[in-house]
Motif scaffolding. Structure first.
Motif, PDB file in Angstrom:
ATOM      1  N   ILE A  30       0.865  -1.178   0.000  1.00 14.78           N
ATOM      2  CA  ILE A  30       0.000   0.000   0.000  1.00 14.78           C
ATOM      3  C   ILE A  30       0.906   1.234   0.000  1.00 14.78           C
ATOM      4  CG2 ILE A  30      -1.734   1.304   1.279  1.00 14.78           C
ATOM      5  CD1 ILE A  30      -2.649  -1.397   2.441  1.00 14.78           C
ATOM      6  N   THR A 158      -2.918   5.685   6.977  1.00 17.07           N
ATOM      7  CA  THR A 158      -2.823   4.547   6.059  1.00 17.07           C
ATOM      8  C   THR A 158      -2.235   3.335   6.770  1.00 17.07           C
ATOM      9  OG1 THR A 158      -2.497   6.060   4.205  1.00 17.07           O
ATOM     10  CG2 THR A 158      -1.871   3.768   3.852  1.00 17.07           C
ATOM     11  N   SER A 162      -4.027  -0.289   7.515  1.00 19.37           N
ATOM     12  CA  SER A 162      -3.478  -1.570   7.056  1.00 19.37           C
ATOM     13  C   SER A 162      -3.112  -2.464   8.244  1.00 19.37           C
ATOM     14  CB  SER A 162      -2.265  -1.358   6.144  1.00 19.37           C
ATOM     15  OG  SER A 162      -1.199  -0.774   6.834  1.00 19.37           O
TER      16      SER A 162
END
Length: 193
Positions: A30, A158, A162
């Motif tokens: 990612i 982020t 995740s």
């Protein structure tokens, strides 16, 4: 008999470390605006499984060594020492709770009975330990790198997302898998009790 138990322990730590190592390759990277890479992976499931099977010490070693060896990948090598400690603690906390506070407990040495709720709590606590450590390290390295506060916030959000997905996957996979392993060990008479 003691030598045989030590051999079982060493082999099991090695096997679980190898599973942690290999399972880290089952991942989806990612992109984050600053800092290192984030990804969804199955490595944490086997870190928790190591804690369930080998307890805090053996599980922590298998988890830390397997995850650290994965980080020989040039994209992650600078994080290897942190990863060893963080993944060790992930499995150690899980194993400590699962084995009811026994530091050296493992499935090979005891009539290991654990309820599903206790397994889930152990998995959650181990995963939360890792998430807190990982996000704290990420925040500190992002700030020290001189990143803009907005970019740092986006990167942390982020990574938090995740890491949460990784934790949920890890618990969903490791809890039933540990129960299956426990059943297989008992039916194969590989436990000492």
């Amino acid at each position: 008999m003691k030598i045989k138990n030590y051999i079982y322990k060493i082999v099991t730590v090695g096997l679980l470390g190898a599973l942690v190592f290999v399972s880290n390759y089952l991942s989806f990277p990612i992109p984050v605006p600053v800092g290192d890479i984030s990804r969804i992976h199955l490595g944490n499931a086997f870190c928790l499984l190591a804690g369930f099977v080998m307890g805090p010490i053996g599980g922590g070693l298998a988890s830390g060594i397997g995850a650290m060896l994965y980080l020989t990948n040039p994209a992650y090598i600078a994080s290897a020492p942190f990863t060893f400690v963080f993944k060790f603690l992930l499995a150690a906390v899980c194993g400590l709770i699962a084995h009811k506070g026994k530091i050296t407990g493992n499935m090979l040495e005891e009539d290991f009975t654990i309820t599903v709720p206790r397994s889930i709590v152990a998995g959650i606590c181990g995963s939360l330990t890792y998430i807190v450590l990982y996000l704290a390290k990420s925040y500190i390295t992002t700030v020290l790198a001189g990143s803009a506060p907005e970019a740092a916030a986006i990167a942390l959000a982020t990574k938090a997302a995740s890491s949460t997905v990784n934790a949920i996957l890890a618990i969903i996979i490791s809890v039933p898998l540990s129960a299956l392993i426990r059943k297989a060990l008992k039916s194969a008479h590989l436990t000492t009790k």
